[in-house]
Write an enzyme that holds these catalytic residues in place. Sequence first.
Site, PDB file in Angstrom:
ATOM      1  N   LYS A   1       0.819  -1.213   0.000  1.00  0.00           N
ATOM      2  CA  LYS A   1       0.000   0.000   0.000  1.00  0.00           C
ATOM      3  C   LYS A   1       0.854   1.264   0.000  1.00  0.00           C
ATOM      4  O   LYS A   1       2.042   1.255   0.335  1.00  0.00           O
ATOM      5  CB  LYS A   1      -0.976  -0.026   1.174  1.00  0.00           C
ATOM      6  CG  LYS A   1      -2.076  -1.060   0.962  1.00  0.00           C
ATOM      7  CD  LYS A   1      -3.203  -0.961   1.961  1.00  0.00           C
ATOM      8  CE  LYS A   1      -4.333  -1.914   1.575  1.00  0.00           C
ATOM      9  NZ  LYS A   1      -5.455  -1.890   2.535  1.00  0.00           N
TER      10      LYS A   1
ATOM     11  N   ARG B   1      -3.786 -10.173   4.718  1.00  0.00           N
ATOM     12  CA  ARG B   1      -4.182 -10.199   3.300  1.00  0.00           C
ATOM     13  C   ARG B   1      -3.020  -9.664   2.470  1.00  0.00           C
ATOM     14  O   ARG B   1      -2.605  -8.517   2.638  1.00  0.00           O
ATOM     15  CB  ARG B   1      -5.436  -9.349   3.093  1.00  0.00           C
ATOM     16  CG  ARG B   1      -5.999  -9.348   1.685  1.00  0.00           C
ATOM     17  CD  ARG B   1      -7.273  -8.521   1.608  1.00  0.00           C
ATOM     18  NE  ARG B   1      -7.865  -8.544   0.275  1.00  0.00           N
ATOM     19  CZ  ARG B   1      -7.559  -7.689  -0.702  1.00  0.00           C
ATOM     20  NH1 ARG B   1      -6.686  -6.719  -0.469  1.00  0.00           N
ATOM     21  NH2 ARG B   1      -8.137  -7.788  -1.890  1.00  0.00           N
TER      22      ARG B   1
END
Length: 371
Positions: free
Chosen positions: A317, A352
Site C-alpha cells: 500500500k 491479506r
Amino acid sequence: MHGPVDSKLYLQPLGFLRGCRASGAVKDGHAWWLAGGQQGMGLAFTLVRILFRHQGMAVDEVTLPVGHIGDYQADLSSFHQGEMGRLLGQIQGVRPPLSCGEGRTIAWDKPVIQGIVNVTPDSFSDGGRYDQAEKAVDHALALMAAGADIIDIGGESTRPGAEKVSIEEELSRVIPVIDMLAARSVPISIDSRNARVMKTALGAGAAIVNDVSALGHDGDALKLVAQQNCPVILMHAQKTPDVMQDNPQYDDVLLDVYDYLEQRLEVCLAAGIDRANLLVDPGIGFGKALEHNLALLSNLSFFHGLGVPVLLGVSRKSFLGALSHEPEASQRLAGSLASGVAGWDQGVQILRVHDVRETRQARDVWQRLTV
C-alpha cells in the site's frame, strides 16, 4: 483516573509475550492469554490500557498491569464495571474455528494468509495482470501452492480514485474464476460490496464474503449473508473509493474506526448473522492519511476488544511507499512484511497479501522465534 459516568470505556491489551515467557507469566498471574492463547502464537498480555471517551473525545486513560485490574475495576461505577468485564471477556475469549463449507475450517493455530487475486484492469498494484479468467486461475493456483490459506477474488478495484463498475461487469470477471477454483480445498472469499455478486459467487463455490463497506453499501447484503450463514469480513472505510482519500478527517482515528466496526457488528448480529462468522478489518489506506494509518498500525491490539478475529491488509500500500520513498507498489515487499510482522506481534489473525510465498516464509520463521 475514571471517566464520567456516561463515558464510553475501551480496553487495549498491551505488553505481549510469547512462548515460554507467556506461559510462565500466565501461570504466575502476571499475564492473561489473548483470545485463549489458541492461535499458535501463544500470545499473552501483561498490561491493559483503559481509556474513556466522552462526547466524541478521549478524556481519561491509564495503563495498568493485569494484576491491578481487579482493584481498579472494583472502584468503577457499576456500569463501567460491567463494561470492563464484558470487554475483558471478549479480549480473552477463544475465537471459534471459521467454518468455510464443504467440511473446510480455518483454525487459528497459526496466522492465516489470504492471497489476493484482482481480476481487474485497474487495481493499484497488479491491475491488468490477471484480468483474464485463465490468468487469474493460474495465479490463484500458484498462490495456493505457495501456502495461501484463503484466496480472495475481486472484480472491482477499490484503489483510491477508482470508478464504480457495473454489476454485470463485476460478475463477468469473478464468476468464471470461482467456477474453475471451487473444487480446490483452499476456501475462496469474494471481495465485493454488491449483494448480487456475493450471492452468485457463493453459489459458484466461494465461502467467505469480504466487503470493504462492512455490508453497508448494498441494502440486501445483510439479509443475504445471514441467510447464507457464511463468514463475512467487515472493513472500515471512510467514504467510497472514488473520493476516500480526499482529505480524510477523524476526531480520533483509533476510536472512530473501533466505534464504526463495533456498530457494524451490532447491526450484523441484529440481522441474524452468527458472531462466529464475523471478522473485522480496520481498513488501512481506505480513507486514511499517513498519520491515520500509523496510529492504527501502532494500536492494532485495540481491536481485540471487539471479540472477533482481526484481518490486516497492508500489502504494497501507498503508506509503505511514503515511509520508504518507494513509488513502485511492486517493490514494497520488505515494507509489507515488516508491517505484517508488526500485526502478528499484536495478535492479528489474518494477513491479506499479494506475496504469499514470502509471507509464509516470514510467518514460519516468526512462529519459531519464541523464547
